[in-house]
Design an enzyme around this catalytic site. Structure first.
Site, PDB file in Angstrom:
ATOM      1  N   LYS A  52       0.891  -1.324   0.563  1.00  0.00           N
ATOM      2  CA  LYS A  52       0.143   0.223   0.215  1.00  0.00           C
ATOM      3  C   LYS A  52       0.709   1.372   0.203  1.00  0.00           C
ATOM      4  O   LYS A  52       1.074   1.903  -0.298  1.00  0.00           O
ATOM      5  CB  LYS A  52      -0.821  -0.005   1.220  1.00  0.00           C
ATOM      6  CG  LYS A  52      -2.001  -0.914   1.101  1.00  0.00           C
ATOM      7  CD  LYS A  52      -3.268  -0.983   1.512  1.00  0.00           C
ATOM      8  CE  LYS A  52      -4.453  -1.282   1.431  1.00  0.00           C
ATOM      9  NZ  LYS A  52      -5.398  -1.845   2.135  1.00  0.00           N
TER      10      LYS A  52
ATOM     11  N   LYS B 258     -10.805  -2.501  -2.118  1.00  0.00           N
ATOM     12  CA  LYS B 258     -11.606  -1.351  -1.499  1.00  0.00           C
ATOM     13  C   LYS B 258     -10.697  -0.348  -2.500  1.00  0.00           C
ATOM     14  O   LYS B 258     -11.136   0.582  -2.837  1.00  0.00           O
ATOM     15  CB  LYS B 258     -12.256  -0.940  -0.477  1.00  0.00           C
ATOM     16  CG  LYS B 258     -13.430  -1.590  -0.355  1.00  0.00           C
ATOM     17  CD  LYS B 258     -13.282  -1.629   1.658  1.00  0.00           C
ATOM     18  CE  LYS B 258     -14.110  -3.063   1.802  1.00  0.00           C
ATOM     19  NZ  LYS B 258     -13.510  -3.019   3.189  1.00  0.00           N
TER      20      LYS B 258
ATOM     21  N   LYS C  42      -5.426  -8.310  -6.933  1.00  0.00           N
ATOM     22  CA  LYS C  42      -6.434  -8.537  -4.886  1.00  0.00           C
ATOM     23  C   LYS C  42      -7.460  -7.447  -5.139  1.00  0.00           C
ATOM     24  O   LYS C  42      -7.243  -6.383  -5.594  1.00  0.00           O
ATOM     25  CB  LYS C  42      -5.612  -8.720  -3.836  1.00  0.00           C
ATOM     26  CG  LYS C  42      -6.860  -8.794  -2.769  1.00  0.00           C
ATOM     27  CD  LYS C  42      -6.140  -8.292  -1.787  1.00  0.00           C
ATOM     28  CE  LYS C  42      -6.644  -7.323  -0.966  1.00  0.00           C
ATOM     29  NZ  LYS C  42      -8.291  -7.553  -0.444  1.00  0.00           N
TER      30      LYS C  42
HETATM   31  P1  ATP Z   1      -8.562  -2.623   2.017  1.00  0.00           P
HETATM   32  O1  ATP Z   1      -8.604  -1.652   0.124  1.00  0.00           O
HETATM   33  O2  ATP Z   1      -8.788  -0.951   2.653  1.00  0.00           O
HETATM   34  O3  ATP Z   1      -7.772  -3.014   2.371  1.00  0.00           O
HETATM   35  P2  ATP Z   1      -9.917  -4.495   1.436  1.00  0.00           P
HETATM   36  O4  ATP Z   1     -10.520  -4.683   0.156  1.00  0.00           O
HETATM   37  O5  ATP Z   1      -8.773  -5.086   1.336  1.00  0.00           O
HETATM   38  O6  ATP Z   1     -10.316  -3.375   1.804  1.00  0.00           O
HETATM   39  P3  ATP Z   1     -10.302  -4.856   4.252  1.00  0.00           P
HETATM   40  O7  ATP Z   1     -11.302  -4.620   5.018  1.00  0.00           O
HETATM   41  O8  ATP Z   1      -8.934  -5.281   4.549  1.00  0.00           O
HETATM   42  O9  ATP Z   1     -10.608  -5.073   2.804  1.00  0.00           O
HETATM   43  O10 ATP Z   1     -10.867  -7.237   4.303  1.00  0.00           O
HETATM   44  C1  ATP Z   1     -12.218  -7.630   5.419  1.00  0.00           C
HETATM   45  C2  ATP Z   1     -12.059  -8.533   5.525  1.00  0.00           C
HETATM   46  O11 ATP Z   1     -12.368  -8.956   3.843  1.00  0.00           O
HETATM   47  C3  ATP Z   1     -10.485  -9.420   5.579  1.00  0.00           C
HETATM   48  O12 ATP Z   1     -11.060 -10.116   6.022  1.00  0.00           O
HETATM   49  C4  ATP Z   1      -9.767 -10.149   3.917  1.00  0.00           C
HETATM   50  O13 ATP Z   1      -9.008 -10.791   4.010  1.00  0.00           O
HETATM   51  C5  ATP Z   1     -11.044  -9.814   3.436  1.00  0.00           C
HETATM   52  N1  ATP Z   1     -10.652  -9.705   1.680  1.00  0.00           N
HETATM   53  C6  ATP Z   1     -10.530  -8.901   0.677  1.00  0.00           C
HETATM   54  N2  ATP Z   1      -9.938  -8.571   0.183  1.00  0.00           N
HETATM   55  C7  ATP Z   1     -10.468 -10.135  -0.576  1.00  0.00           C
HETATM   56  C8  ATP Z   1      -9.539 -10.668  -1.450  1.00  0.00           C
HETATM   57  N3  ATP Z   1      -9.768  -9.878  -2.513  1.00  0.00           N
HETATM   58  N4  ATP Z   1     -10.514 -11.998  -1.500  1.00  0.00           N
HETATM   59  C9  ATP Z   1     -10.823 -12.833  -0.249  1.00  0.00           C
HETATM   60  N5  ATP Z   1     -10.857 -12.189   0.824  1.00  0.00           N
HETATM   61  C10 ATP Z   1     -10.445 -10.770   0.981  1.00  0.00           C
HETATM   62 MG    MG Z   2      -7.413  -4.711   2.551  1.00  0.00          MG
END
Ligand code: ATP
Ligand code: MG
Length: 324
Positions: free
Chosen positions: A113, A196, A193
């Site tokens: 990040k 968000k 991946k």
């Molecule tokens: P950010 O980009 O702000 O990090 P994010 O989309 O990665 O957001 P998080 O809030 O960090 O989402 O993660 C919430 C949960 O969703 C965690 O348990 C994480 O492992 C899971 N998760 C996030 N993205 C994925 C993905 N692409 N595949 C499977 N699990 C995911």
């Molecule tokens: Mg995340």
């Protein structure tokens, strides 16, 4: 009895990766009467990237509505916003002083990040410490997360073990990560991946038209319509395979290999499958988004329960450290 805990940041709208990687498996665990679950919305974490209050509130409501839409039972469990239990911020300072600098500097998520974001703040750096507080504050035994969070769970365990070893007593419960075998990392529409913060998500709660438009943006190679295509190196096929049943997947595989089947056809099939699979969730989500007072009621109910546990664990830590 095991205490299950997991959270989703309100750094954007919840997406397919969150739902399959974290929410659905966590809700399955929470439905086991042997378990007691604490699920929360990590709105303090989202301040790392979201500085506009209204955007964060909207995202927080969206994540909360998604948990309810996916079937989380808030009567039997505890559902809350991280920020409403400010004890976690006090705990954060204590645990910061037990988090070795190199361990945080080497975290994959920080490296990744900090390369992408223009605002690389101290919150991004100490993200795993606040996450450790989220988990340790509630004496969690099991933390269902996606594969991307494996290292952060290790950091939590390291901090908790270091603390327990130093004081010769069991202040913290050591949590275990639970990472689903089939659902590993869900790819985003650009093949990285789904995240968000990467603007590559599929928001299954979007209205039909923008949802379809977004799915049509999934990146593909430029193989012409009539030529055979490689299903094993294609984002649409891989997303479809995660959601579809065996027969549907096999049928699409044959379509790819046979030629005269375009990526647009595959994307349309994926879109229709999402509408079909998540019909009930989409309806419940919209209901809560249109009734924010009901969401608020659910969250306030959970916050009262969560605070009792957080206060108790904080007292234990302060007493160990000589602050009481
Ligand atoms: P950010 O980009 O702000 O990090 P994010 O989309 O990665 O957001 P998080 O809030 O960090 O989402 O993660 C919430 C949960 O969703 C965690 O348990 C994480 O492992 C899971 N998760 C996030 N993205 C994925 C993905 N692409 N595949 C499977 N699990 C995911
Ligand atoms: Mg995340």
């Amino acid at each position: 009895m095991a205490r299950i805990l997991t959270g989703i940041q309100s750094s954007g709208k919840p997406h397919l990766g969150n739902i399959l990687g974290a929410m659905k498996p966590a809700i399955d665990l929470s439905n086991d009467p042997q378990n007691e679950s604490f699920f929360f919305i990590a709105d303090l974490h989202s301040l790392i990237t979201i500085k506009d209050p209204q955007t964060r509130i909207d995202n927080t409501n969206a994540v909360a509505a998604a948990w309810l839409a996916c079937g989380f039972n808030t009567e039997q469990n505890t559902f809350y916003r991280q920020s409403r239990i400010p004890e976690v911020c006090e705990m954060n300072w204590y645990l910061n002083c037990f988090a070795p600098f190199p361990m945080l500097a080497n975290a994959h998520s920080f490296k990744d990040k900090s390369d992408r974001l223009s605002d690389v703040n101290a919150g991004l750096f100490t993200y795993p410490v606040l996450m450790a507080c989220d988990i340790l504050m509630y004496d969690a035994n099991v933390v269902p997360v996606g594969k991307d969070q494996r290292q952060h769970l290790e950091i939590t365990r390291d901090i908790a073990n270091a603390f327990n070893n130093q004081y010769g007593e069991e202040t913290f419960v050591i949590p275990e990560a639970q990472i689903g075998k089939e659902v590993m990392t869900i790819p985003g529409i650009d093949g990285q991946k789904m995240s968000k913060t990467y603007a590559n998500t599929i928001d299954i709660f979007q209205a039909d038209k923008p949802l379809r438009k977004n799915i049509m943006k999934i990146v593909t190679d430029s193989t012409p319509l009539e030529e055979p295509k490689d299903p094993d190196n294609d984002i649409t096929f891989s997303l479809y395979s995660i959601l579809a049943d065996e027969n549907q997947v096999e049928e699409m595989r044959q379509n790819y290999l046979g030629g005269n089947y375009g990526y647009g056809h595959a994307k349309q099939a994926l879109y229709e499958l999402i509408l079909e699979k998540f019909a009930k969730e989409r309806e419940t989500y919209n209901y809560y988004m249109e009734n924010p007072d009901l969401l608020e009621k659910e969250l306030v109910k959970g916050e009262e329960k969560a605070r009792v546990v957080a206060k108790d664990v904080l007292k234990r830590v302060k007493s160990t450290l000589g602050f009481i």
